[in-house]
Write a protein that holds these residues in place. Structure first.
Motif, PDB file in Angstrom:
ATOM      1  N   ALA A 140     -28.986 -19.435  23.492  1.00 34.05           N
ATOM      2  CA  ALA A 140     -30.208 -19.180  22.741  1.00 34.05           C
ATOM      3  C   ALA A 140     -31.298 -18.652  23.666  1.00 34.05           C
ATOM      4  N   GLU A 141     -31.825 -17.471  23.347  1.00 29.79           N
ATOM      5  CA  GLU A 141     -32.922 -16.865  24.093  1.00 29.79           C
ATOM      6  C   GLU A 141     -33.854 -16.189  23.078  1.00 29.79           C
ATOM      7  N   PRO A 142     -34.633 -17.005  22.335  1.00 26.42           N
ATOM      8  CA  PRO A 142     -35.440 -16.428  21.247  1.00 26.42           C
ATOM      9  C   PRO A 142     -36.433 -15.374  21.718  1.00 26.42           C
ATOM     10  N   THR A 143     -36.866 -15.436  22.978  1.00 25.84           N
ATOM     11  CA  THR A 143     -37.855 -14.463  23.453  1.00 25.84           C
ATOM     12  C   THR A 143     -37.282 -13.050  23.531  1.00 25.84           C
ATOM     13  N   ARG A 144     -35.962 -12.895  23.477  1.00 28.08           N
ATOM     14  CA  ARG A 144     -35.353 -11.565  23.519  1.00 28.08           C
ATOM     15  C   ARG A 144     -34.994 -11.043  22.130  1.00 28.08           C
ATOM     16  N   LEU A 145     -35.455 -11.717  21.097  1.00 28.42           N
ATOM     17  CA  LEU A 145     -35.284 -11.226  19.732  1.00 28.42           C
ATOM     18  C   LEU A 145     -36.533 -10.430  19.350  1.00 28.42           C
ATOM     19  N   ARG A 146     -36.322  -9.188  18.890  1.00 28.40           N
ATOM     20  CA  ARG A 146     -37.455  -8.324  18.556  1.00 28.40           C
ATOM     21  C   ARG A 146     -37.458  -8.044  17.055  1.00 28.40           C
ATOM     22  N   LEU A 147     -38.622  -8.230  16.454  1.00 23.55           N
ATOM     23  CA  LEU A 147     -38.810  -7.946  15.035  1.00 23.55           C
ATOM     24  C   LEU A 147     -39.127  -6.460  14.883  1.00 23.55           C
ATOM     25  N   LEU A 148     -38.192  -5.683  14.289  1.00 22.97           N
ATOM     26  CA  LEU A 148     -38.354  -4.244  14.159  1.00 22.97           C
ATOM     27  C   LEU A 148     -39.140  -3.862  12.911  1.00 22.97           C
ATOM     28  N   ALA A 149     -38.866  -4.545  11.800  1.00 21.18           N
ATOM     29  CA  ALA A 149     -39.547  -4.214  10.540  1.00 21.18           C
ATOM     30  C   ALA A 149     -39.572  -5.450   9.654  1.00 21.18           C
ATOM     31  N   ARG A 150     -40.535  -5.479   8.751  1.00 18.99           N
ATOM     32  CA  ARG A 150     -40.663  -6.606   7.838  1.00 18.99           C
ATOM     33  C   ARG A 150     -41.329  -6.104   6.555  1.00 18.99           C
ATOM     34  N   ASP A 151     -41.030  -6.798   5.479  1.00 18.59           N
ATOM     35  CA  ASP A 151     -41.590  -6.400   4.200  1.00 18.59           C
ATOM     36  C   ASP A 151     -41.589  -7.615   3.284  1.00 18.59           C
ATOM     37  N   VAL A 152     -42.532  -7.617   2.321  1.00 21.15           N
ATOM     38  CA  VAL A 152     -42.645  -8.690   1.352  1.00 21.15           C
ATOM     39  C   VAL A 152     -42.897  -8.059  -0.022  1.00 21.15           C
ATOM     40  N   GLU A 153     -42.207  -8.607  -1.034  1.00 19.55           N
ATOM     41  CA  GLU A 153     -42.351  -8.098  -2.392  1.00 19.55           C
ATOM     42  C   GLU A 153     -42.073  -9.225  -3.377  1.00 19.55           C
ATOM     43  N   GLN A 154     -42.449  -8.999  -4.621  1.00 18.62           N
ATOM     44  CA  GLN A 154     -42.194  -9.981  -5.645  1.00 18.62           C
ATOM     45  C   GLN A 154     -40.679 -10.125  -5.850  1.00 18.62           C
ATOM     46  N   HIS A 155     -40.281 -11.367  -6.072  1.00 18.03           N
ATOM     47  CA  HIS A 155     -38.850 -11.617  -6.295  1.00 18.03           C
ATOM     48  C   HIS A 155     -38.446 -11.025  -7.625  1.00 18.03           C
ATOM     49  N   PRO A 156     -37.361 -10.265  -7.643  1.00 18.70           N
ATOM     50  CA  PRO A 156     -36.984  -9.607  -8.906  1.00 18.70           C
ATOM     51  C   PRO A 156     -36.438 -10.560  -9.963  1.00 18.70           C
ATOM     52  N   ALA A 157     -36.013 -11.755  -9.571  1.00 18.48           N
ATOM     53  CA  ALA A 157     -35.387 -12.637 -10.550  1.00 18.48           C
ATOM     54  C   ALA A 157     -36.080 -13.973 -10.683  1.00 18.48           C
TER      55      ALA A 157
ATOM     56  N   LEU B 227     -41.386 -14.889  -3.845  1.00 19.27           N
ATOM     57  CA  LEU B 227     -41.530 -13.738  -2.967  1.00 19.27           C
ATOM     58  C   LEU B 227     -40.215 -13.491  -2.250  1.00 19.27           C
ATOM     59  N   LEU B 228     -39.931 -12.255  -1.999  1.00 18.39           N
ATOM     60  CA  LEU B 228     -38.728 -11.865  -1.253  1.00 18.39           C
ATOM     61  C   LEU B 228     -39.189 -11.186   0.029  1.00 18.39           C
ATOM     62  N   ILE B 229     -38.897 -11.829   1.159  1.00 19.06           N
ATOM     63  CA  ILE B 229     -39.319 -11.310   2.456  1.00 19.06           C
ATOM     64  C   ILE B 229     -38.082 -10.823   3.200  1.00 19.06           C
ATOM     65  N   THR B 230     -38.118  -9.614   3.682  1.00 19.19           N
ATOM     66  CA  THR B 230     -37.017  -9.041   4.462  1.00 19.19           C
ATOM     67  C   THR B 230     -37.524  -8.705   5.858  1.00 19.19           C
ATOM     68  N   ALA B 231     -36.627  -8.820   6.810  1.00 16.61           N
ATOM     69  CA  ALA B 231     -36.968  -8.529   8.208  1.00 16.61           C
ATOM     70  C   ALA B 231     -35.764  -7.921   8.896  1.00 16.61           C
ATOM     71  N   SER B 232     -36.021  -6.997   9.793  1.00 16.39           N
ATOM     72  CA  SER B 232     -34.982  -6.390  10.624  1.00 16.39           C
ATOM     73  C   SER B 232     -35.211  -6.863  12.060  1.00 16.39           C
ATOM     74  N   VAL B 233     -34.187  -7.537  12.625  1.00 19.77           N
ATOM     75  CA  VAL B 233     -34.306  -8.168  13.945  1.00 19.77           C
ATOM     76  C   VAL B 233     -33.205  -7.620  14.846  1.00 19.77           C
TER      77      VAL B 233
ATOM     78  N   PHE C 112     -43.963 -13.977  11.517  1.00 21.13           N
ATOM     79  CA  PHE C 112     -42.629 -14.504  11.874  1.00 21.13           C
ATOM     80  C   PHE C 112     -42.673 -15.094  13.271  1.00 21.13           C
ATOM     81  N   SER C 113     -41.872 -16.112  13.468  1.00 23.06           N
ATOM     82  CA  SER C 113     -41.609 -16.634  14.824  1.00 23.06           C
ATOM     83  C   SER C 113     -40.195 -17.153  14.865  1.00 23.06           C
TER      84      SER C 113
END
Length: 267
Positions: free
Chosen positions: A166-183, A188-194, A264-265
């Motif tokens: 485990a080396e959390p400091t080497r994880l990089r958050l590339l993109a993130r988004d939040v939107e209303q949950h469709p169902a 809320l539906l939050i997506t992230a690219s790590v 995010f963290s």
């Protein structure tokens, strides 16, 4: 010991061995006269001044030697033979029938085998100690940029996997988004690219999401374990490979219209 020549009165120091060959008689080195050294034999010189050593009579009864330190064991005599002649004692013949002779090459081979066994035991103990140290420092070795790739290549050859580090400091958050949950209502539906910037595989992290208002006040917070956003146990067990990118999807309850920011963290 000391003795004195009766002719020239010269005193000599001598050893007992000199008295044996001629039964106590010696020759004076000064006047060359022969005299019996036993007559004036003394262990120490008398106090000076002295001119003559005390003389002893040599025709007395011999003293008794009574302090024995060694006596040979008597040898038993064998009975006479039928001819009346005494039989001579013969030393018993030595029996060499039970002796075992080991060739020199066999001794050398035995020593070489013993040395080989000893070397093998020492190497085994050293390898065991090295393996224990490597296991205790496995996280540092795997994370090392030089040793880690070599270990990964070795495991790929033998078909094993290195433990996840485990080396959390080497994880990089590339993109993130939040939107209303469709169902789900009020969801809320939050997506992230790590992306894992490390050269080694990491376990999926514990993700903490914080929702806040326009003033930066915290409205809601939730911690997601890997099982909450990665459903496949096999994928969780393999972890996030080095240099790989993954998409994470999180479902949270909408805290209201005041939530305008989220963070995010990774732990």
């Amino acid at each position: 010991m000391y003795t004195q020549c009766p002719e020239c009165l010269t005193v000599y120091k001598l050893e007992a061995e000199l008295l044996v060959p001629a039964c106590g008689c010696v020759r004076c080195g000064h006047c060359e006269g022969v005299f019996n050294a036993l007559g004036t034999l003394a262990a120490q010189l008398p106090p000076e001044p002295f001119t003559r050593l005390p003389e002893r009579a040599l025709d007395q009864e011999p003293p008794l030697a009574d302090v024995a330190v060694f006596r040979p064991r008597p040898v038993p005599r064998l009975p006479d033979d039928v001819s009346g002649e005494p039989t001579h004692d013969e030393a018993p013949a030595e029996d060499f029938s039970q002796l075992t002779f080991t060739p020199k090459f066999a001794k050398t081979r035995r020593r070489s085998w013993q040395s080989a066994i000893w070397v093998t035991v020492c190497l085994t103990l050293m390898l065991g100690l090295g393996a224990q140290l490597a296991w205790a420092k496995r996280d540092s070795l795997i994370a090392d940029p030089t040793i880690g790739p070599a270990l990964q290549a070795g495991c790929s050859v033998v078909g094993c996997r290195l433990p996840l580090v485990a080396e959390p400091t080497r994880l990089r958050l590339l993109a993130r988004d939040v939107e209303q949950h469709p169902a789900v209502r009020d969801g809320l539906l939050i997506t992230a690219s790590v992306r894992n910037d490390a050269s080694f595989a990491q376990p999926y992290p514990v993700v903490t999401i914080v929702l806040s208002d326009a003033n930066g006040q915290r409205l809601a917070m939730r911690r997601f374990e890997p099982a909450d956003y990665v459903g496949d146990p096999g994928v969780r067990a393999r972890g996030l490979d080095g240099g790989a990118t993954t998409a994470m999807v999180f479902e949270v309850q909408d805290p209201g219209q005041r939530a305008v920011a989220f963070a995010f963290s990774f732990d």
